[in-house]
Design a protein around this motif. Sequence first.
Motif, PDB file in Angstrom:
ATOM      1  N   THR A   1      73.154   2.968  49.733  1.00  0.00           N
ATOM      2  CA  THR A   1      72.525   4.400  50.327  1.00  0.00           C
ATOM      3  C   THR A   1      70.892   4.454  49.983  1.00  0.00           C
ATOM      4  O   THR A   1      70.507   4.180  49.074  1.00  0.00           O
ATOM      5  CB  THR A   1      73.203   5.736  49.632  1.00  0.00           C
ATOM      6  OG1 THR A   1      74.476   5.616  49.696  1.00  0.00           O
ATOM      7  CG2 THR A   1      72.639   6.715  50.007  1.00  0.00           C
ATOM      8  N   MET A   2      70.240   4.612  51.151  1.00  0.00           N
ATOM      9  CA  MET A   2      68.769   4.412  51.249  1.00  0.00           C
ATOM     10  C   MET A   2      68.367   5.853  50.947  1.00  0.00           C
ATOM     11  O   MET A   2      68.932   6.839  51.444  1.00  0.00           O
ATOM     12  CB  MET A   2      68.173   4.063  52.606  1.00  0.00           C
ATOM     13  CG  MET A   2      66.961   3.898  52.772  1.00  0.00           C
ATOM     14  SD  MET A   2      65.838   5.400  52.926  1.00  0.00           S
ATOM     15  CE  MET A   2      66.469   5.753  54.508  1.00  0.00           C
ATOM     16  N   VAL A   3      67.502   5.834  49.946  1.00  0.00           N
ATOM     17  CA  VAL A   3      67.020   7.229  49.649  1.00  0.00           C
ATOM     18  C   VAL A   3      65.326   7.262  50.041  1.00  0.00           C
ATOM     19  O   VAL A   3      64.636   6.490  49.736  1.00  0.00           O
ATOM     20  CB  VAL A   3      66.800   7.354  48.099  1.00  0.00           C
ATOM     21  CG1 VAL A   3      66.202   8.768  47.695  1.00  0.00           C
ATOM     22  CG2 VAL A   3      68.277   7.345  47.524  1.00  0.00           C
ATOM     23  N   ALA A   4      65.030   7.797  51.023  1.00  0.00           N
ATOM     24  CA  ALA A   4      63.698   8.017  51.855  1.00  0.00           C
ATOM     25  C   ALA A   4      62.788   9.010  50.662  1.00  0.00           C
ATOM     26  O   ALA A   4      63.102   9.860  50.436  1.00  0.00           O
ATOM     27  CB  ALA A   4      63.799   8.485  52.963  1.00  0.00           C
ATOM     28  N   ILE A   5      61.639   8.163  50.378  1.00  0.00           N
ATOM     29  CA  ILE A   5      60.769   8.986  49.415  1.00  0.00           C
ATOM     30  C   ILE A   5      59.431   9.101  50.140  1.00  0.00           C
ATOM     31  O   ILE A   5      58.817   8.166  50.794  1.00  0.00           O
ATOM     32  CB  ILE A   5      60.649   8.169  48.235  1.00  0.00           C
ATOM     33  CG1 ILE A   5      62.008   8.118  47.478  1.00  0.00           C
ATOM     34  CG2 ILE A   5      59.532   8.972  47.140  1.00  0.00           C
ATOM     35  CD1 ILE A   5      62.001   7.175  46.306  1.00  0.00           C
ATOM     36  N   ASN A   6      59.019  10.539  50.222  1.00  0.00           N
ATOM     37  CA  ASN A   6      57.669  10.556  50.770  1.00  0.00           C
ATOM     38  C   ASN A   6      56.488  10.187  50.204  1.00  0.00           C
ATOM     39  O   ASN A   6      56.241  10.260  48.996  1.00  0.00           O
ATOM     40  CB  ASN A   6      57.575  12.339  50.838  1.00  0.00           C
ATOM     41  CG  ASN A   6      56.381  12.812  51.688  1.00  0.00           C
ATOM     42  OD1 ASN A   6      55.619  12.104  51.982  1.00  0.00           O
ATOM     43  ND2 ASN A   6      56.334  14.024  51.763  1.00  0.00           N
ATOM     44  N   THR A   7      55.784   9.533  50.950  1.00  0.00           N
ATOM     45  CA  THR A   7      54.630   8.532  50.570  1.00  0.00           C
ATOM     46  C   THR A   7      53.584   9.405  50.045  1.00  0.00           C
ATOM     47  O   THR A   7      52.500   9.406  49.187  1.00  0.00           O
ATOM     48  CB  THR A   7      53.913   7.417  51.421  1.00  0.00           C
ATOM     49  OG1 THR A   7      53.486   8.559  52.537  1.00  0.00           O
ATOM     50  CG2 THR A   7      55.023   6.779  51.612  1.00  0.00           C
ATOM     51  N   TRP A   8      53.536  10.854  50.498  1.00  0.00           N
ATOM     52  CA  TRP A   8      52.626  11.930  49.897  1.00  0.00           C
ATOM     53  C   TRP A   8      53.187  12.558  48.651  1.00  0.00           C
ATOM     54  O   TRP A   8      52.403  13.521  48.129  1.00  0.00           O
ATOM     55  CB  TRP A   8      52.577  12.924  51.229  1.00  0.00           C
ATOM     56  CG  TRP A   8      51.760  12.280  52.402  1.00  0.00           C
ATOM     57  CD1 TRP A   8      52.322  11.254  53.128  1.00  0.00           C
ATOM     58  CD2 TRP A   8      50.364  12.651  52.647  1.00  0.00           C
ATOM     59  NE1 TRP A   8      51.426  11.068  54.210  1.00  0.00           N
ATOM     60  CE2 TRP A   8      50.281  11.742  53.874  1.00  0.00           C
ATOM     61  CE3 TRP A   8      49.545  13.445  52.132  1.00  0.00           C
ATOM     62  CZ2 TRP A   8      49.015  11.899  54.440  1.00  0.00           C
ATOM     63  CZ3 TRP A   8      48.247  13.597  52.956  1.00  0.00           C
ATOM     64  CH2 TRP A   8      48.090  12.639  53.833  1.00  0.00           C
ATOM     65  N   ALA A   9      54.286  12.210  47.972  1.00  0.00           N
ATOM     66  CA  ALA A   9      54.702  12.816  46.928  1.00  0.00           C
ATOM     67  C   ALA A   9      53.919  12.695  45.754  1.00  0.00           C
ATOM     68  O   ALA A   9      53.387  11.751  45.609  1.00  0.00           O
ATOM     69  CB  ALA A   9      55.963  12.204  46.467  1.00  0.00           C
ATOM     70  N   THR A  10      53.820  13.666  44.746  1.00  0.00           N
ATOM     71  CA  THR A  10      52.929  13.666  43.705  1.00  0.00           C
ATOM     72  C   THR A  10      53.787  13.065  42.685  1.00  0.00           C
ATOM     73  O   THR A  10      54.945  12.831  42.950  1.00  0.00           O
ATOM     74  CB  THR A  10      52.774  15.393  43.093  1.00  0.00           C
ATOM     75  OG1 THR A  10      53.955  15.918  42.908  1.00  0.00           O
ATOM     76  CG2 THR A  10      51.986  16.074  44.094  1.00  0.00           C
ATOM     77  N   ALA A  11      53.014  12.782  41.504  1.00  0.00           N
ATOM     78  CA  ALA A  11      54.034  11.879  40.621  1.00  0.00           C
ATOM     79  C   ALA A  11      54.902  12.753  40.005  1.00  0.00           C
ATOM     80  O   ALA A  11      55.999  12.334  39.778  1.00  0.00           O
ATOM     81  CB  ALA A  11      52.849  11.386  39.438  1.00  0.00           C
ATOM     82  N   ARG A  12      54.738  14.060  39.850  1.00  0.00           N
ATOM     83  CA  ARG A  12      55.776  15.224  39.417  1.00  0.00           C
ATOM     84  C   ARG A  12      57.135  15.024  40.205  1.00  0.00           C
ATOM     85  O   ARG A  12      58.239  15.015  39.945  1.00  0.00           O
ATOM     86  CB  ARG A  12      55.237  16.453  39.219  1.00  0.00           C
ATOM     87  CG  ARG A  12      56.445  17.383  38.743  1.00  0.00           C
ATOM     88  CD  ARG A  12      55.444  18.447  38.420  1.00  0.00           C
ATOM     89  NE  ARG A  12      56.659  19.751  37.988  1.00  0.00           N
ATOM     90  CZ  ARG A  12      56.328  21.017  38.651  1.00  0.00           C
ATOM     91  NH1 ARG A  12      55.544  21.178  39.585  1.00  0.00           N
ATOM     92  NH2 ARG A  12      57.331  21.770  38.214  1.00  0.00           N
TER      93      ARG A  12
END
Length: 115
Positions: free
Chosen positions: A83-94
């Motif tokens: 399952t691919m989990v798309a992660i926003n490239t603008w996400a903060t470290a938190r």
Amino acid sequence: MQPPDAKTIPDLLDELAARYPDHEALVGGETRLTYRELREEVRRLAKGLHALGVRRGDKVGLLMGNRPEWILADFAIALLGGTMVAINTWATARELVHVLKYSDTKFLITVDRFL
């Protein structure tokens, strides 16, 4: 045009590579892949991910912008039954910590540089 018979992404890629091997399937930046080349690259990447331990049901995070490698990785993960989990490239470290912790992501694919 005959609609595809495939019910999964990996089967669709196989079917389109058989029907239209030399037609362009993926274009992005300097990358231009035919359906045959796309299928070969996805299978090569899937073999590499499998060698690293990715198995059916595993969650694999993708942390990268819009680029051809995103499609290759997504299809390779699907081919392995992950399952691919798309992660926003603008996400903060938190936010990144939160997503990785609560999505049960076992592997993370990213690029070494964002443009």
